[in-house]
Motif scaffolding. Structure first.
Motif, PDB file in Angstrom:
ATOM      1  N   ARG A  72      -1.224  -4.652  -0.599  1.00  0.00           N
ATOM      2  CA  ARG A  72      -0.306  -4.288   0.479  1.00  0.00           C
ATOM      3  C   ARG A  72       1.093  -4.759   0.117  1.00  0.00           C
ATOM      4  O   ARG A  72       1.263  -5.713  -0.625  1.00  0.00           O
ATOM      5  CB  ARG A  72      -0.740  -4.945   1.787  1.00  0.00           C
ATOM      6  CG  ARG A  72      -2.054  -4.439   2.341  1.00  0.00           C
ATOM      7  CD  ARG A  72      -2.581  -5.351   3.423  1.00  0.00           C
ATOM      8  NE  ARG A  72      -3.048  -6.612   2.872  1.00  0.00           N
ATOM      9  CZ  ARG A  72      -3.589  -7.589   3.602  1.00  0.00           C
ATOM     10  NH1 ARG A  72      -3.713  -7.429   4.897  1.00  0.00           N
ATOM     11  NH2 ARG A  72      -3.990  -8.710   3.042  1.00  0.00           N
ATOM     12  N   GLY A  73       2.098  -4.097   0.677  1.00  0.00           N
ATOM     13  CA  GLY A  73       3.469  -4.538   0.459  1.00  0.00           C
ATOM     14  C   GLY A  73       4.181  -3.756  -0.637  1.00  0.00           C
ATOM     15  O   GLY A  73       3.630  -2.839  -1.246  1.00  0.00           O
ATOM     16  N   ILE A  76       6.146  -5.961 -10.415  1.00  0.00           N
ATOM     17  CA  ILE A  76       7.487  -6.356  -9.980  1.00  0.00           C
ATOM     18  C   ILE A  76       7.455  -6.484  -8.460  1.00  0.00           C
ATOM     19  O   ILE A  76       7.021  -5.575  -7.757  1.00  0.00           O
ATOM     20  CB  ILE A  76       8.544  -5.322 -10.392  1.00  0.00           C
ATOM     21  CG1 ILE A  76       8.559  -5.137 -11.909  1.00  0.00           C
ATOM     22  CG2 ILE A  76       9.931  -5.741  -9.907  1.00  0.00           C
ATOM     23  CD1 ILE A  76       9.452  -4.016 -12.394  1.00  0.00           C
ATOM     24  N   GLY A  77       7.881  -7.631  -7.978  1.00  0.00           N
ATOM     25  CA  GLY A  77       7.881  -7.872  -6.537  1.00  0.00           C
ATOM     26  C   GLY A  77       8.981  -8.840  -6.163  1.00  0.00           C
ATOM     27  O   GLY A  77       9.830  -9.198  -6.986  1.00  0.00           O
ATOM     28  N   ILE A 117     -10.924   3.667   2.446  1.00  0.00           N
ATOM     29  CA  ILE A 117     -11.568   2.986   3.559  1.00  0.00           C
ATOM     30  C   ILE A 117     -10.896   1.658   3.825  1.00  0.00           C
ATOM     31  O   ILE A 117     -10.650   1.283   4.970  1.00  0.00           O
ATOM     32  CB  ILE A 117     -13.064   2.789   3.256  1.00  0.00           C
ATOM     33  CG1 ILE A 117     -13.739   4.164   3.128  1.00  0.00           C
ATOM     34  CG2 ILE A 117     -13.744   1.954   4.320  1.00  0.00           C
ATOM     35  CD1 ILE A 117     -15.099   4.131   2.537  1.00  0.00           C
ATOM     36  N   GLN A 118     -10.572   0.904   2.734  1.00  0.00           N
ATOM     37  CA  GLN A 118      -9.896  -0.380   2.888  1.00  0.00           C
ATOM     38  C   GLN A 118      -8.589  -0.208   3.632  1.00  0.00           C
ATOM     39  O   GLN A 118      -8.249  -0.994   4.521  1.00  0.00           O
ATOM     40  CB  GLN A 118      -9.608  -0.987   1.528  1.00  0.00           C
ATOM     41  CG  GLN A 118     -10.828  -1.676   0.910  1.00  0.00           C
ATOM     42  CD  GLN A 118     -10.451  -2.305  -0.396  1.00  0.00           C
ATOM     43  OE1 GLN A 118     -10.369  -1.644  -1.409  1.00  0.00           O
ATOM     44  NE2 GLN A 118     -10.198  -3.599  -0.373  1.00  0.00           N
ATOM     45  N   ARG A 119      -7.811   0.799   3.263  1.00  0.00           N
ATOM     46  CA  ARG A 119      -6.522   1.024   3.903  1.00  0.00           C
ATOM     47  C   ARG A 119      -6.690   1.376   5.369  1.00  0.00           C
ATOM     48  O   ARG A 119      -5.897   0.976   6.226  1.00  0.00           O
ATOM     49  CB  ARG A 119      -5.753   2.105   3.154  1.00  0.00           C
ATOM     50  CG  ARG A 119      -5.302   1.611   1.782  1.00  0.00           C
ATOM     51  CD  ARG A 119      -4.569   2.685   1.028  1.00  0.00           C
ATOM     52  NE  ARG A 119      -4.113   2.157  -0.252  1.00  0.00           N
ATOM     53  CZ  ARG A 119      -3.617   2.908  -1.230  1.00  0.00           C
ATOM     54  NH1 ARG A 119      -3.520   4.217  -1.070  1.00  0.00           N
ATOM     55  NH2 ARG A 119      -3.216   2.359  -2.354  1.00  0.00           N
ATOM     56  N   THR A 120      -7.754   2.163   5.685  1.00  0.00           N
ATOM     57  CA  THR A 120      -8.002   2.514   7.074  1.00  0.00           C
ATOM     58  C   THR A 120      -8.337   1.269   7.887  1.00  0.00           C
ATOM     59  O   THR A 120      -7.859   1.086   9.002  1.00  0.00           O
ATOM     60  CB  THR A 120      -9.176   3.521   7.166  1.00  0.00           C
ATOM     61  OG1 THR A 120      -8.828   4.672   6.382  1.00  0.00           O
ATOM     62  CG2 THR A 120      -9.411   3.933   8.599  1.00  0.00           C
ATOM     63  N   VAL A 121      -9.163   0.380   7.325  1.00  0.00           N
ATOM     64  CA  VAL A 121      -9.532  -0.861   8.012  1.00  0.00           C
ATOM     65  C   VAL A 121      -8.307  -1.704   8.256  1.00  0.00           C
ATOM     66  O   VAL A 121      -8.111  -2.275   9.322  1.00  0.00           O
ATOM     67  CB  VAL A 121     -10.565  -1.639   7.171  1.00  0.00           C
ATOM     68  CG1 VAL A 121     -10.750  -3.046   7.727  1.00  0.00           C
ATOM     69  CG2 VAL A 121     -11.904  -0.896   7.157  1.00  0.00           C
ATOM     70  N   ARG A 122      -7.396  -1.788   7.256  1.00  0.00           N
ATOM     71  CA  ARG A 122      -6.194  -2.597   7.408  1.00  0.00           C
ATOM     72  C   ARG A 122      -5.286  -2.043   8.492  1.00  0.00           C
ATOM     73  O   ARG A 122      -4.672  -2.782   9.249  1.00  0.00           O
ATOM     74  CB  ARG A 122      -5.429  -2.656   6.080  1.00  0.00           C
ATOM     75  CG  ARG A 122      -6.112  -3.562   5.060  1.00  0.00           C
ATOM     76  CD  ARG A 122      -5.490  -3.362   3.715  1.00  0.00           C
ATOM     77  NE  ARG A 122      -6.095  -4.250   2.726  1.00  0.00           N
ATOM     78  CZ  ARG A 122      -5.942  -4.117   1.427  1.00  0.00           C
ATOM     79  NH1 ARG A 122      -5.228  -3.122   0.942  1.00  0.00           N
ATOM     80  NH2 ARG A 122      -6.498  -4.969   0.590  1.00  0.00           N
TER      81      ARG A 122
END
Length: 250
Positions: free
Chosen positions: A119-120, A141-142, A243-248
């Motif tokens: 994320r981010g 890179i962050g 699915i992970q993104r939907t849960v988040r």
């Protein structure tokens, strides 16, 4: 405000957009249901934990409502049901995520997959360096700066990391450079804790500086020639990405 000259076209566009939203919502529900069925078969503790959390929270809200009495009771009971369902859903998401990382751990390209699902605002370039033994270094890179993440045998990955840090330091100046080896050994970061480890790093640069760094490092990668990503089985958990993104989001 001028009215549209083609009301029929506007109506058709709205109907199409509504249908698209319904289809996307139906697809998300289908993905979640499939994920739940898969996790339920593999994780025998999932249902007891979810049901237990739901019942406990609803029971607590009912008890508080009866104790408070009056209008408060009518508010607390529905609130407890909603809160219990939310906690049960969070338990499902957490246990499914742990299962995903457990399946992916040790597989070729697992670190690149985990970085790609973070994320981010992270700029991930997989496989900036690699060996013929499926060891690889990925560049991130962050806000902390430039981070190199190596996966594979530490004896082969560490020289790759040192080489990439040296090449990159010539271009980035005083921007911090971090290096991480993914694994379960001493001084290594487990795959399941990789995102958390990166999130804990301090913010040293701005988003504009990230854009500038990305441009410079893309040019560096072009001069050196792209490293071949290790070819191997993708993590079985890769299909859980959406699915992970939907849960988040929920």
């Amino acid at each position: 405000m001028a009215k549209s000259r083609n009301p029929a076209a506007d109506k058709a566009a709205k109907a199409e957009a509504k249908a698209a939203r319904k289809a996307a919502s139906k697809q998300r529900r289908s993905q979640l249901w499939q994920a739940f069925q898969m996790q339920r078969k593999e994780d025998k503790r999932l249902l007891p934990y979810m049901i237990g959390a739901f019942v406990l929270i609803v029971a607590a809200s009912v008890a508080l409502g009866l104790f408070a009495g009056g209008f408060t009771a009518y508010m607390l009971i529905p609130l407890g049901v909603v809160l219990g369902a939310l906690v049960a859903f969070i338990i499902f998401g957490r246990r499914a995520q742990k299962s995903v990382y457990r399946k992916a751990e040790g597989q070729t390209g697992a670190a690149a997959w985990a970085l790609d699902n973070m994320r981010g605002k992270w700029r991930v370039t997989p496989g900036v360096a690699a060996t013929g033994n499926f060891d690889a270094v990925h560049r991130v890179i962050g806000r902390p700066g430039v981070i190199f993440v190596g996966e594979g045998a530490p004896t082969r990955v560490k020289p790759l990391l040192a080489q990439e840090k040296k090449r990159t330091a010539r271009l980035v100046g005083e921007v911090p450079i971090y290096d991480i080896v993914v694994g379960n050994g001493e001084g290594e970061v487990p795959l399941s804790k990789l995102e958390r480890h990166l999130m804990k790093l301090p913010a040293n640069i701005t988003v504009k500086q990230m854009d500038s760094l990305e441009s410079k490092l893309v040019a560096l990668g072009t001069k050196a020639g792209p490293a071949a990503m290790p070819k191997g089985p993708l993590p079985n958990a890769g299909k859980m990405k959406g699915i992970q993104r939907t849960v988040r989001r929920r």
